[in-house]
Write a protein that holds these residues in place. Structure first.
Motif, PDB file in Angstrom:
ATOM      1  N   LYS A 278       0.795  -1.161   0.207  1.00  0.00           N
ATOM      2  CA  LYS A 278      -0.030   0.002   0.015  1.00  0.00           C
ATOM      3  C   LYS A 278       0.861   0.970  -0.089  1.00  0.00           C
ATOM      4  O   LYS A 278       1.928   1.457   0.635  1.00  0.00           O
ATOM      5  N   GLN A 279       0.351   2.107  -0.724  1.00  0.00           N
ATOM      6  CA  GLN A 279       1.308   3.520  -0.775  1.00  0.00           C
ATOM      7  C   GLN A 279       1.518   4.090   0.595  1.00  0.00           C
ATOM      8  O   GLN A 279       2.499   4.394   0.884  1.00  0.00           O
ATOM      9  N   ALA A 280       0.433   4.212   1.413  1.00  0.00           N
ATOM     10  CA  ALA A 280       0.935   4.636   2.948  1.00  0.00           C
ATOM     11  C   ALA A 280       1.900   4.048   3.507  1.00  0.00           C
ATOM     12  O   ALA A 280       2.655   4.601   4.223  1.00  0.00           O
ATOM     13  N   ASP A 281       1.926   2.632   3.426  1.00  0.00           N
ATOM     14  CA  ASP A 281       3.103   1.897   3.958  1.00  0.00           C
ATOM     15  C   ASP A 281       4.149   1.936   3.268  1.00  0.00           C
ATOM     16  O   ASP A 281       5.518   2.086   4.262  1.00  0.00           O
ATOM     17  N   ALA A 282       4.515   2.152   1.952  1.00  0.00           N
ATOM     18  CA  ALA A 282       5.591   2.423   1.274  1.00  0.00           C
ATOM     19  C   ALA A 282       6.128   3.908   1.663  1.00  0.00           C
ATOM     20  O   ALA A 282       7.241   3.955   2.085  1.00  0.00           O
TER      21      ALA A 282
END
Length: 184
Positions: free
Chosen positions: A50-54
């Protein structure tokens, strides 16, 4: 003499057992193995994350165009449907990021190949190493020939671009994106 023959047979069987257990211990690649790792804290960024995790690993990025973000230290990520669809490490990433299996910018192409193996697309001297990873079967392929878009999204392309034998860019992208571009 008979005892020597029996010992020899047992020795051969033991060797056979060892080699088969070595095969069972062979490391299978995963999508995470083809991701990148922060040298500072060991946190990973990989395809499908997920973008937020990246961004929890990479920090705040600057959107260059829709879905493409530039981060500090020569890291670029492309997102499709809110998930990592591609990662690129450039020369500035050398001291900050490496691949999950310890390949990094600045190493010789032969070292890179010794880490990921020789199952890759055909190459000529002074050209990039390109690996094709089937994410469902978790195996490397020697070609990138998906039959349809669904299959293309299941093939991960992992490339080490080099100049004079030294890796200066690492790219991780699915086969679908290579032919259709990154779209959110």
């Amino acid at each position: 003499m008979r005892t020597a023959c029996i010992l020899m047979i047992l020795f051969v069987l033991a060797l056979g057992g060892c080699s088969s257990s070595e095969k069972e211990d062979e490391k299978k690649l995963t999508v995470e193995d083809l991701g990148i790792v922060s040298k500072a804290d060991g946190r990973k960024v990989y395809y499908g994350m997920k973008q937020a995790d990246a961004e929890a690993v990479l920090g705040q990025g600057k959107e260059r165009r829709k879905g493409e973000f530039e981060y500090a230290f020569g890291v670029y990520a492309f997102y499709r449907d809110g998930k990592v669809a591609a990662i690129r490490l450039e020369e500035e990433a050398k001291d900050h990021y490496k691949t999950a299996l310890d390949a990094e910018i600045g190493m010789h192409k032969d070292q890179f190949e010794s880490i990921y193996g020789d199952v890759h697309m055909p190459t000529i001297p002074d050209s990039q190493l390109t690996y094709v990873f089937d994410m469902k079967k978790q195996v490397l392929l020697k070609e990138n020939k998906p039959k349809n878009d669904k299959e293309a999204k299941n093939l991960l392309i992992f490339s080490a671009l080099e100049y004079d034998g030294i890796v200066d860019t690492i790219v991780i992208i699915d086969s679908y994106s290579t032919s259709h571009g990154i779209k959110e």
